[in-house]
Scaffold this active site. Structure first.
Site, PDB file in Angstrom:
ATOM      1  CE  LYS A   1      -3.950   1.928   2.616  1.00 51.46           C
ATOM      2  NZ  LYS A   1      -4.766   1.765   3.849  1.00 51.46           N
TER       3      LYS A   1
ATOM      4  CB  SER B   1      -8.080   3.695   2.841  1.00 54.41           C
ATOM      5  OG  SER B   1      -7.198   3.094   3.765  1.00 54.41           O
TER       6      SER B   1
ATOM      7  CB  SER C   1      -8.199   0.917   5.823  1.00 56.64           C
ATOM      8  OG  SER C   1      -8.875   2.146   5.830  1.00 56.64           O
TER       9      SER C   1
END
Ligand code: MG
Ligand code: ZN
Lengths: 95, 477, 473
Positions: free
Chosen positions: C69, C144, C168
């Protein structure tokens, strides 16, 4: 509760964010709504309840006073928008 | 004119003499090229985390014990949020609720006697970097070498009521920090910094006046001048019916005035909250005891002890305990040679002179306690005279050689060795049988001749009194 | 992942070939899963892994291509947090998790898309544009960590790291039909994770199966002296055989099945719980009376911490700087205005407000106290059960053109995931069925601190019994 434009501007000043008029309006509405929702917390009895700031009860995470070496100056400056002679340069501080 | 009382509170920031910064392993060394003593942590790069340097806590506990403070069994760090270019994370990691120490005090000597000045709190925090403002271009330059250097912030109670007391408090606090070996106390270079809160009120009134905050006083003299100026300024405003505005002021030493620091009515709402990246510090009695056992004796107590234990005059004790290093040097000398007053005299005169001339602390003096006591022992034995010793000492300071070595090399000093002189004297008598005979027959005036011969044989270094006595004894045997 | 590792050892596949194949797939990616692809670095890692594989000591991750990420720092590779303010930021150091992955020979393909600074539930609030859900490209992958979720679901990597502050990892895992683990707070180092909310953030694995997630978790977990909130303890490798569910007490909180839960989601989750029961688990009804306050607590605590964590983006040392500023104050205000998107600004404003003079007690302090009550609810619950089961999210992936624009409604999507963050508990999301549109539904399992072995064990056993995790888009 109702948030005023002045409060929005005060908070924006604390957070160092410039807002235009549209943003002030929409943020005021959003904050009003969100903070209104947060008010459900006021109904919870928290008398004598300690606040939690860490999810686990750790204490005394410390290191010894031993040098670990520094980074290269180039690594400090690599991402700097402006630098000169090893210094980071910024617009003059006023007031 | 009405009389006024001044109320002064002092906030001291003391830079700690750790090897590394408070939350990262960078060196705390000063004077390096800009931004070379930095890492991702102390430059606030995205994603980095702080890890507390244990020694900072040790040092904080030391000062807490030295000032009779309560050491918190559990203390926490907090973030103080504000924006400034030398503050790389947009917040300073400090302590707010639950600081390391609370409720201590320091004794100062005033004209009215000893006075206790309360210490509200002592807490740990990180220093910021340095910002230099360009004189010509609208630019500022930032160096993060100092960012993350550990500080103890020491906040006094508003117990100080005059500029003299303020300076006495600062001197005593500085001396304690230096005695503990946790701060070098250098005000000019900013390792011992002081801010002040000042207010005045009509004499005897219980209500405090509006206070102003003073910054940028980087010497005791400037503290004195700035506080004096500010107190007078407050009184003048009150006298003329005005109101003191609560604000932060900078002392301008060149103009001798205080100037307002913030132009706008900028709110400082620091939004303190507990630092989520650091866990609480719990200090148990074992930790406190281990620090206590390593605690050096403090100036006040040491002064008293020097008077009692070594029989020194109060003046000597005061001079010798001015710094821990001098006091340590003195005590090492006394341990090596039991001549407390003689050693005191030597340190207060010759040693101090040498330090002043060279501009060095005693720890850098090339003449060690062994060497100094060696020299004093030679005087004691009568090997050299007092005035010769001063020359020898000067030579020791220059060359780092021992007293004995210098005396030998230069061939100075007195021959006090009876055996040596006696055998030399015998040789001389044996070599001059006629003169010896004449002496023994009554011509005692010849003693001068024999002593002269002995002095010649020792290149004039024989102790003359001794030479004369030995020669006389042998001739009259 | 484990199969690939076996093939490497039998020389049926090589890391370089495998990496090239993944890079080729990423080149054809239409879901916009990545912000930065590091082809050069990946091939370098792959070659190094081939050397490493010659040693019998090479771990399961040697030569396995993974994605990270883009809020986790990678030395020399741009780390943007999907924000304009960091769009050109190149870290000078590796996050601890990245260092660990590299040391174990993993191949890092690149950096995946996210909502700016991990603040969002849709992976649309990004300088790189929205990521699409491989299950249905007209829909959000959740957020996210939607880039990681989509990359795993689309087979663009063997596994990925996400970060989870309020759900997330688990939400995109649920929306994309994959496995996602939010580990116990303190079990995976946060050093190098760009902070959103420090007391809640945790890095975790996202993978096609629980076994793969467990392999990744084992690789990144452990004490890190660079993270003061990292917990020093023994971290034993996960047993990849699963666990016997017989007698395992499975707590089902009624608060997780109330108003707002889509009935189709509820059906799938209840059928998932029924499978666990079928395997020998014992269902216990439990109470989490304060769980309903989680969203309010979270959006105060998280935004308060975020308002402080994001203060460093000021245009001074790195990142975007507004040009032609009149003075420093003007530079700050314009940089932060230009650099942050509306949701980030909204949260900074909210958090600043909650900490400001006069409001601290009513908001930040009050929320931190209710947080204690939520954690206590879990403590009590875990005296009655071993793990807790419920839905991960109240809905399945929604259409990008039906985006909810009311922030509060979006915040409420985190209602089931937030409590685990507030209490620091480990939580796993695994696929447990599909809605009538064929969109995956995630089941969330929670356990006491450091009992990932229970979650992963139960998850492995569940997946050995079911096929939801194999039914691709
Ligand atoms: Mg301070
Ligand atoms: Zn550093």
């Amino acid at each position: 509760m109702k948030i005023t434009d002045d409060e929005v501007l005060h908070v924006a000043a604390l957070a160092r964010i410039r807002l235009d008029d549209d943003e002030i309006l929409s943020l005021r509405n959003d904050l009003d709504k969100i903070l209104g929702y947060m008010d459900i917390l006021s109904s919870v009895d928290t008398t004598g309840v300690n606040p939690t700031h860490h999810p686990l009860p750790l204490v005394n995470a410390m290191r010894d006073d031993r040098e670990q070496g520094c980074q290269e100056l180039a690594d400090v400056l690599r991402n700097a928008p402006q630098h000169d002679n090893g210094y980071i340069v910024v617009p003059k501080v006023i007031g | 004119m009405k009389a006024y009382d001044a109320v002064i509170g002092l906030e001291v920031h003391a830079q700690l003499l750790t090897s590394t910064k408070i939350f990262c392993g960078c060196s705390t060394k000063a004077g390096l090229p800009p931004n070379t003593s930095t890492c991702p942590v102390c430059t606030g790069m995205p994603g980095v985390l702080p890890v507390l340097n244990r020694k900072v806590v040790d040092f904080g506990i030391m000062l807490g014990l030295a000032t009779g403070s309560r050491i918190a069994p559990r203390c926490i760090f907090a973030r103080k949020n504000y924006f400034y270019p030398d503050l790389p994370k947009g917040y300073q990691i400090t302590q707010y609720e639950h600081p390391l120490c609370e409720g201590g005090s320091i004794l100062i000597e005033t004209a009215q006697g000893v006075k206790r000045i309360g210490i509200t709190r002592i807490h740990m925090e990180e220093d910021a970097g340095k910002t230099i403002h360009d004189e010509k271009a609208p630019l500022s330059y930032v160096d993060y070498n100092r960012s993350g250097v550990p500080l103890l912030e020491i906040v006094s109670e508003p117990d100080i009521t005059s500029t003299d007391e303020a300076v006495a408090y600062l001197r005593e606090l500085r001396q304690i920090l230096m005695y503990l070996g946790i701060c070098d106390g250098n005000m000019e270079e900013g390792s011992f910094r002081c801010d002040a809160n000042v207010s005045v009120k009509p004499a005897g009134s219980a209500r405090y006046g509006t206070r102003t905050e003073l910054k940028n006083m980087n010497s005791f003299r400037n503290v004195q001048r700035a506080l004096q100026y500010e107190i007078e300024r407050h009184i003048e405003i009150i006298e003329s019916g005005g109101e003191v505005v609560q604000e932060t002021l900078l002392w301008d030493p060149s103009r001798g005035v205080t100037v307002s620091m913030r132009s706008k009515e900028e709110s400082h709402d620091y939004r303190y909250f507990p630092e989520p990246d650091l866990v609480p510090v719990e200090i148990d009695s074992a930790w406190i005891d281990s620090v206590r056992s390593a605690l050096p004796e403090l100036p006040f107590a040491r002064r008293e002890r020097f008077i009692g234990q070594y029989g020194l005059p109060a003046y000597d004790a005061g001079v010798l305990t001015q710094t821990k290093a001098v006091a340590d040097y003195y005590e090492e000398c006394v341990r090596l040679l039991d001549r407390p007053k003689e050693i005191s005299n030597w340190i207060m005169t010759e040693v101090m002179r040498a330090l002043n001339e060279q501009g060095i602390p005693i720890t850098e003096l090339i003449v060690s306690p062994e060497m100094l006591t060696g020299l004093i022992a030679l005087i004691d034995k009568g090997s050299i005279s007092g005035s010769m010793a001063k020359e020898v000492f000067a030579e020791m300071v220059d060359t780092g050689e021992s007293a004995g070595g210098i005396i030998e090399k230069k061939g100075i000093g007195q021959i006090n060795d009876e055996e040596e002189l006696r055998s030399l004297a015998r040789e001389i008598i044996d070599a001059h049988p006629d003169e010896a005979h004449k002496y023994r027959s009554g011509k005692t005036g010849l003693l001068g001749f024999f002593v002269g011969m002995l002095m010649k044989a020792t290149r004039g270094e024989a102790n003359p009194k001794l030479a004369s006595r030995i020669m006389k004894e042998l001739l009259e045997e | 992942m484990l199969e690939t590792a076996r093939q490497y050892r039998r020389y049926e596949k090589s890391p370089v070939d495998e990496t090239r194949a993944f890079l080729e797939k990423i080149r054809r990616d239409t879901f916009n899963a990545f912000i930065t692809v590091d082809e050069e670095g990946a091939l370098r890692d792959a070659k190094a892994a081939e050397e490493l594989l010659k040693s019998p000591d090479a771990g399961a991750l040697a030569g396995i291509p993974v994605a990270i990420k883009d809020n986790i720092c990678t030395r020399g590779v741009r780390t943007t947090c999907a924000s304009k303010i960091l769009s050109e930021f190149v870290p000078s150091y590796d996050a601890t998790v990245v260092r660990k992955l590299k040391e174990q020979g993993a191949v890092i393909l690149g950096k995946t898309n996210l909502d700016e600074f991990a603040m969002g539930s849709t992976t649309t609030l990004s300088i790189a544009g929205p990521t699409r859900n491989p299950r249905d490209p007209s829909r959000t992958p959740g957020g996210s960590s939607g880039g990681s979720g989509a990359a795993v679901a689309a087979g663009l990597c063997a596994g990925a790291l996400g970060s989870d502050t309020g759900g997330s990892i688990r939400m995109p895992a649920s929306f994309c039909g994959i496995t996602g683990l939010k580990p116990t707070y303190g079990s995976v180092s946060r050093y190098g994770l760009v902070a959103f909310a420090s007391s809640l953030d945790q890095i975790g694995p996202m993978a096609p199966t629980v076994r793969d997630a467990a392999v990744l978790f084992d690789a990144i977990k452990g004490y890190d002296p660079l993270d003061s909130t990292s917990v020093p303890r023994d971290y034993t490798p996960t047993n990849l055989d699963g666990i016997d569910l017989k007698g395992l007490r499975i707590g089902v909180p009624k608060e997780f099945f109330g108003e707002g839960l889509n009935p189709e989601v509820e059906d799938a989750v209840r059928s998932g719980i029924a499978v666990l029961e079928d395997m020998g688990g014992r269902i216990v009804e439990i109470d989490l009376p304060h769980a309903g306050y989680g969203v309010a607590v979270y959006y105060i605590v998280a935004t308060a911490e975020a308002s402080s964590n994001l203060a460093r983006y000021d245009g001074v040392r790195y990142g975007l700087r507004a040009n032609d500023a009149l003075d420093l104050g003007d530079m700050y205000a314009r940089t932060r205005d230009m650099g942050f998107g509306p949701e980030v600004k909204r949260r900074i404003m909210l958090g600043t407000y909650a900490l400001s003079a006069g409001y601290y007690d009513a908001y930040y302090r009050k929320a931190s106290q209710v947080r204690t009550l939520i954690a206590e609810d879990f403590r009590k619950a875990f005296s009655q059960c071993d793990i807790i089961a419920g839905p991960t999210t109240p809905v399945t992936a929604f259409r990008l053109d039906e985006m909810i624009d009311d922030p509060l409604s979006l915040y409420l999507l985190d209602i089931y995931t937030i409590p685990a963050n507030l209490a620091g508990l480990p939580a796993l999301s695994i696929p447990c069925g599909f809605d009538s549109l064929g969109l995956p539904v995630g089941m969330q399992l929670m356990a006491p601190h450091f009992r990932e072995d229970l979650l992963l064990g139960a998850g492995i056993s569940f997946q050995d019994r079911t096929t939801y995790h194999q039914e691709g888009p």
